[in-house]
Design a protein around this motif. Structure first.
Motif, short mmCIF file in Angstrom:
data_model
loop_
_atom_site.label_atom_id
_atom_site.label_comp_id
_atom_site.label_asym_id
_atom_site.label_seq_id
_atom_site.Cartn_x
_atom_site.Cartn_y
_atom_site.Cartn_z
N PRO A 19 0.81 -1.22 0.00
CA PRO A 19 0.00 0.00 0.00
C PRO A 19 0.85 1.27 0.00
N VAL A 20 2.00 1.23 0.67
CA VAL A 20 2.81 2.45 0.79
C VAL A 20 3.61 2.70 -0.49
N GLY A 21 4.32 1.65 -0.97
CA GLY A 21 5.13 1.81 -2.18
C GLY A 21 4.27 2.15 -3.38
N LEU A 44 8.98 -2.35 -8.40
CA LEU A 44 9.35 -3.76 -8.46
C LEU A 44 8.55 -4.48 -7.38
N GLU A 45 7.69 -5.40 -7.78
CA GLU A 45 6.85 -6.09 -6.79
C GLU A 45 6.93 -7.60 -7.01
N LEU A 46 7.19 -8.25 -5.91
CA LEU A 46 7.42 -9.69 -5.90
C LEU A 46 6.13 -10.48 -6.01
N SER A 63 -7.20 -2.56 7.64
CA SER A 63 -6.54 -1.46 8.36
C SER A 63 -7.54 -0.36 8.60
N ALA A 64 -7.33 0.35 9.72
CA ALA A 64 -8.10 1.56 10.00
C ALA A 64 -7.35 2.70 9.32
N LEU A 65 -7.96 3.27 8.29
CA LEU A 65 -7.28 4.34 7.54
C LEU A 65 -7.76 5.71 8.03
N GLU A 148 11.81 -9.94 -7.87
CA GLU A 148 12.30 -9.83 -6.50
C GLU A 148 13.68 -9.19 -6.52
N LEU A 149 13.89 -8.31 -5.57
CA LEU A 149 15.21 -7.67 -5.48
C LEU A 149 16.23 -8.68 -4.97
N GLY A 150 17.37 -8.72 -5.64
CA GLY A 150 18.47 -9.53 -5.13
C GLY A 150 19.42 -8.61 -4.39
N GLY A 300 7.53 3.63 4.92
CA GLY A 300 6.62 2.60 5.43
C GLY A 300 7.32 1.65 6.39
N ASP A 301 6.85 0.40 6.40
CA ASP A 301 7.39 -0.59 7.35
C ASP A 301 8.89 -0.85 7.15
N ALA A 302 9.41 -0.55 5.98
CA ALA A 302 10.86 -0.72 5.78
C ALA A 302 11.63 0.23 6.69
N ALA A 310 -2.54 0.97 17.93
CA ALA A 310 -3.05 2.30 17.58
C ALA A 310 -3.43 2.39 16.10
N GLY A 311 -3.31 1.30 15.37
CA GLY A 311 -3.69 1.29 13.95
C GLY A 311 -3.01 2.39 13.16
N GLN A 312 -1.67 2.46 13.27
CA GLN A 312 -0.97 3.59 12.64
C GLN A 312 -0.02 3.21 11.50
N GLY A 313 0.31 1.92 11.34
CA GLY A 313 1.38 1.54 10.41
C GLY A 313 1.19 2.06 8.99
N VAL A 314 0.08 1.74 8.35
CA VAL A 314 -0.13 2.18 6.96
C VAL A 314 -0.26 3.70 6.94
N ASN A 315 -0.94 4.24 7.95
CA ASN A 315 -1.17 5.69 7.97
C ASN A 315 0.16 6.45 8.01
N LEU A 316 1.07 6.00 8.86
CA LEU A 316 2.39 6.66 8.92
C LEU A 316 3.14 6.47 7.61
C1 LIG Z 1 -2.32 -7.32 13.07
C2 LIG Z 1 -2.00 -6.03 12.39
C3 LIG Z 1 -2.96 -5.04 12.32
C4 LIG Z 1 -2.67 -3.81 11.71
N1 LIG Z 1 -3.63 -2.83 11.66
C5 LIG Z 1 -3.34 -1.62 11.12
C6 LIG Z 1 -4.32 -0.58 11.06
O1 LIG Z 1 -5.45 -0.71 11.53
N2 LIG Z 1 -3.97 0.62 10.51
C7 LIG Z 1 -2.71 0.84 10.02
O2 LIG Z 1 -2.44 1.95 9.54
N3 LIG Z 1 -1.77 -0.15 10.04
C8 LIG Z 1 -2.04 -1.36 10.57
N4 LIG Z 1 -1.09 -2.35 10.58
C9 LIG Z 1 0.22 -2.11 9.99
C10 LIG Z 1 0.21 -2.30 8.47
O3 LIG Z 1 -0.28 -3.56 8.12
C11 LIG Z 1 1.62 -2.09 7.91
O4 LIG Z 1 2.15 -0.92 8.46
C12 LIG Z 1 1.56 -1.95 6.37
O5 LIG Z 1 1.17 -3.14 5.76
C13 LIG Z 1 2.90 -1.52 5.82
O6 LIG Z 1 2.78 -1.31 4.43
P1 LIG Z 1 4.08 -1.29 3.51
O7 LIG Z 1 3.56 -1.04 2.12
O8 LIG Z 1 5.12 -0.40 4.09
O9 LIG Z 1 4.69 -2.78 3.63
P2 LIG Z 1 4.04 -4.17 3.23
O10 LIG Z 1 2.57 -4.15 3.37
O11 LIG Z 1 4.81 -5.20 4.01
O12 LIG Z 1 4.37 -4.31 1.68
C14 LIG Z 1 5.68 -4.59 1.23
C15 LIG Z 1 5.59 -5.05 -0.23
O13 LIG Z 1 6.93 -5.27 -0.71
C16 LIG Z 1 6.98 -6.50 -1.44
N5 LIG Z 1 8.35 -7.03 -1.31
C17 LIG Z 1 8.95 -7.44 -0.17
N6 LIG Z 1 10.21 -7.82 -0.42
C18 LIG Z 1 10.43 -7.65 -1.75
C19 LIG Z 1 11.55 -7.86 -2.61
N7 LIG Z 1 12.73 -8.34 -2.15
N8 LIG Z 1 11.42 -7.56 -3.93
C20 LIG Z 1 10.24 -7.07 -4.42
N9 LIG Z 1 9.14 -6.84 -3.64
C21 LIG Z 1 9.24 -7.13 -2.33
C22 LIG Z 1 5.92 -7.38 -0.77
O14 LIG Z 1 5.46 -8.40 -1.66
C23 LIG Z 1 4.83 -6.36 -0.41
O15 LIG Z 1 3.87 -6.20 -1.44
C24 LIG Z 1 -1.37 -3.59 11.18
C25 LIG Z 1 -0.38 -4.59 11.26
C26 LIG Z 1 -0.70 -5.81 11.86
C27 LIG Z 1 0.37 -6.87 11.95
#
Ligand SMILES: Cc1cc2nc3c(=O)[nH]c(=O)nc-3n(C[C@H](O)[C@H](O)[C@H](O)COP(=O)(O)OP(=O)(O)OC[C@H]3O[C@@H](n4cnc5c(N)ncnc54)[C@H](O)[C@@H]3O)c2cc1C
Length: 424
Positions: A19-21, A44-46, A63-65, A148-150, A300-302, A310-316
């Motif tokens: 969602p973030v990328g 680049l998406e795996l 997720s709570a957005l 996939e990134l190597g 994002g999560d990286a 607090a439902g903040q991961g995607v939002n941040l």
């Molecule tokens: C139980 C739970 C409940 C949650 N509830 C909420 C909520 O209510 N509200 C909220 O804001 N957040 C919530 N979160 C957090 C949220 O899910 C994450 O913060 C969010 O998914 C992060 O998004 P992202 O795009 O950074 O990473 P990800 O969603 O992890 O996406 C990463 C992407 O990169 C791809 N990828 C990975 N490695 C490679 C590679 N080597 N090469 C190519 N592609 C690759 C993957 O396939 C994936 O599509 C919750 C988390 C959990 C565990």
């Protein structure tokens, strides 16, 4: 725009179309698509997910957005791609500690109406957010590379990425590849990580009583139990429990698990029947010590992983995406290099100063409300009831829940433009 391994370096290559990328890619693509020389952006998406069929049952990963996220997704054209029948606005949050009665005056209630807002946000399936953002990016002319990134190697003027789909080059690489980021590892950016020693159990349930368009969260001595309202009338349970308790809960037969849900929720929504399998997620905290290095930025999560209470991961993460894109586009308009150090340093200062206090506060909630038994915990637990008595403090928390405080990127500050009247 065809982007192949032998192409010229693209301007920005985003590793990870989560969602973030995907949103970062769409923001960049759309901001410059009508200019004489648009930015060349690729993702680049795996593991690109398939869009769910409109009639399919709701996924349990939701997720709570926040309002800020809604604005960002609206700006890229992804929000209208999410069927309203699959997203649930929530108008209230009810938060209480296990030491108080669930429907008493000591329950902390945040009502959108306090802030003059129609709702506090929306509960949406993760898969839908991701597929909508990827579709928006492609519709704006962006390229998605399946692979996939190597390894990656940074040179003075470009970065080289070895992937399962070939070798690509870009002027800036953005790591949006989640908590186990290969980009972060590959460029040697260190991160502070610690386990919460908790596992989140996630499942959808049908409850005896209606969810009342409210998110319900009970702080327990062994974790937190949340019910998020879903568009089909069911609720998404997110139960973050100490690892040993979670292992026991996951091993229980369905009906025994449902009994535990009833007991630990203090029957707030009556009996709950599982409508999906239980999924589990080990919880850990992660903060990258640096969000950027030469020609590389993490979003994002990286870059940061916080407790889900607090439902903040995607939002941040979406705010990271919007902040980085705003700075890249400003530089690009001035014909500057999108991977310039000045751009990356500003991004890092901006987002680190926003995220660190939030991550600290979320940890405090987890430590003192969800677990603690000492004096600090008792103060925090009483504090919930005190917050409830102050409209001022409540408004502060509501603004936080809406994602509308702090230094916001422009796209998150502006309400989506009203549709223009049809020409007669
Ligand atoms: C139980 C739970 C409940 C949650 N509830 C909420 C909520 O209510 N509200 C909220 O804001 N957040 C919530 N979160 C957090 C949220 O899910 C994450 O913060 C969010 O998914 C992060 O998004 P992202 O795009 O950074 O990473 P990800 O969603 O992890 O996406 C990463 C992407 O990169 C791809 N990828 C990975 N490695 C490679 C590679 N080597 N090469 C190519 N592609 C690759 C993957 O396939 C994936 O599509 C919750 C988390 C959990 C565990």
């Amino acid at each position: 725009m065809g982007i192949t391994p032998s192409s010229e370096p693209v301007d920005v290559l985003i590793v990870g179309g989560g969602p973030v990328g995907a949103s970062a890619a769409a923001l960049l693509q759309m901001a410059t698509k009508d200019t004489r020389r648009p930015l060349r952006v690729a993702v680049l998406e795996l593991n690109r997910p398939r869009a769910s069929a409109p009639e399919a049952a709701l996924d349990s990963r939701v997720s709570a957005l926040s309002r800020a996220s809604e604005r960002i997704l609206t700006a890229i054209g992804a929000w209208p791609l999410i069927p309203p029948s699959r997203m649930q606005p929530y108008e209230r949050m009810r938060v209480w500690h296990e030491s108080v009665q669930p429907r008493s005056a000591d329950v902390l209630e945040f009502d959108a109406a306090y802030a003059g807002e129609p709702n506090l946000g929306h509960i949406v399936e993760n898969r839908l957010v991701q597929t909508a953002a990827l579709t928006a990016f492609e519709s704006a002319g962006g390229t998605i590379i399946a692979g996939e990134l190597g390894r990656l190697r940074a040179h003075d003027h470009h970065v080289e990425l070895e992937t399962s789909a070939g070798t690509f080059a870009c002027r800036l690489v953005v790591g949006a590849d989640g908590a186990r980021s290969a980009v972060r590892e590959s460029i040697g950016l260190s991160a502070e990580t610690s386990s919460y020693r908790q596992t989140a159990i996630v499942a959808n349930v049908r409850t005896e009583l209606p969810h009342e368009r409210a998110a319900w969260q009970r702080f327990l001595r062994t974790g937190t139990l949340a019910f998020l309202p879903l568009a089909d009338g069911c609720s998404s349970v997110v139960w973050s429990a100490d690892d040993s308790a979670a292992a026991w809960l996951l091993a229980l037969p369905r009906t025994d698990f449902e009994q535990e849900l009833l007991r630990e929720s203090d029957s707030v929504l009556g009996a709950a029947k599982l409508v999906t399998e239980r999924l589990s997620f080990p919880l850990r905290k992660l903060t990258a010590n640096r969000f950027t290095t030469h020609r590389c930025a993490l979003i994002g999560d990286a870059a940061h992983v916080v407790h889900p209470l607090a439902g903040q991961g995607v939002n941040l993460g979406l705010l990271d995406a919007a902040a980085l894109c705003e700075l890249i586009c400003a530089a690009f308009r001035k014909r500057e290099d999108p991977g310039a150090q000045s751009v990356l340093r500003r991004y890092e200062r901006w987002r680190k100063s926003e995220i660190e206090p939030i991550a600290l506060a979320i940890d405090g909630f987890n430590r003192y409300l969800a677990h603690g038994v000492g004096p600090l915990s008792r103060i925090a637990q009483r504090g919930l009831a005190l917050v409830n008595r102050s409209d001022e403090v409540k408004r502060f928390f509501i603004t936080r829940a809406l994602g509308l405080d702090g230094e916001l990127p422009r796209v998150a500050r502006q309400p989506p433009a009203a549709p223009s009247a049809p020409l007669s």
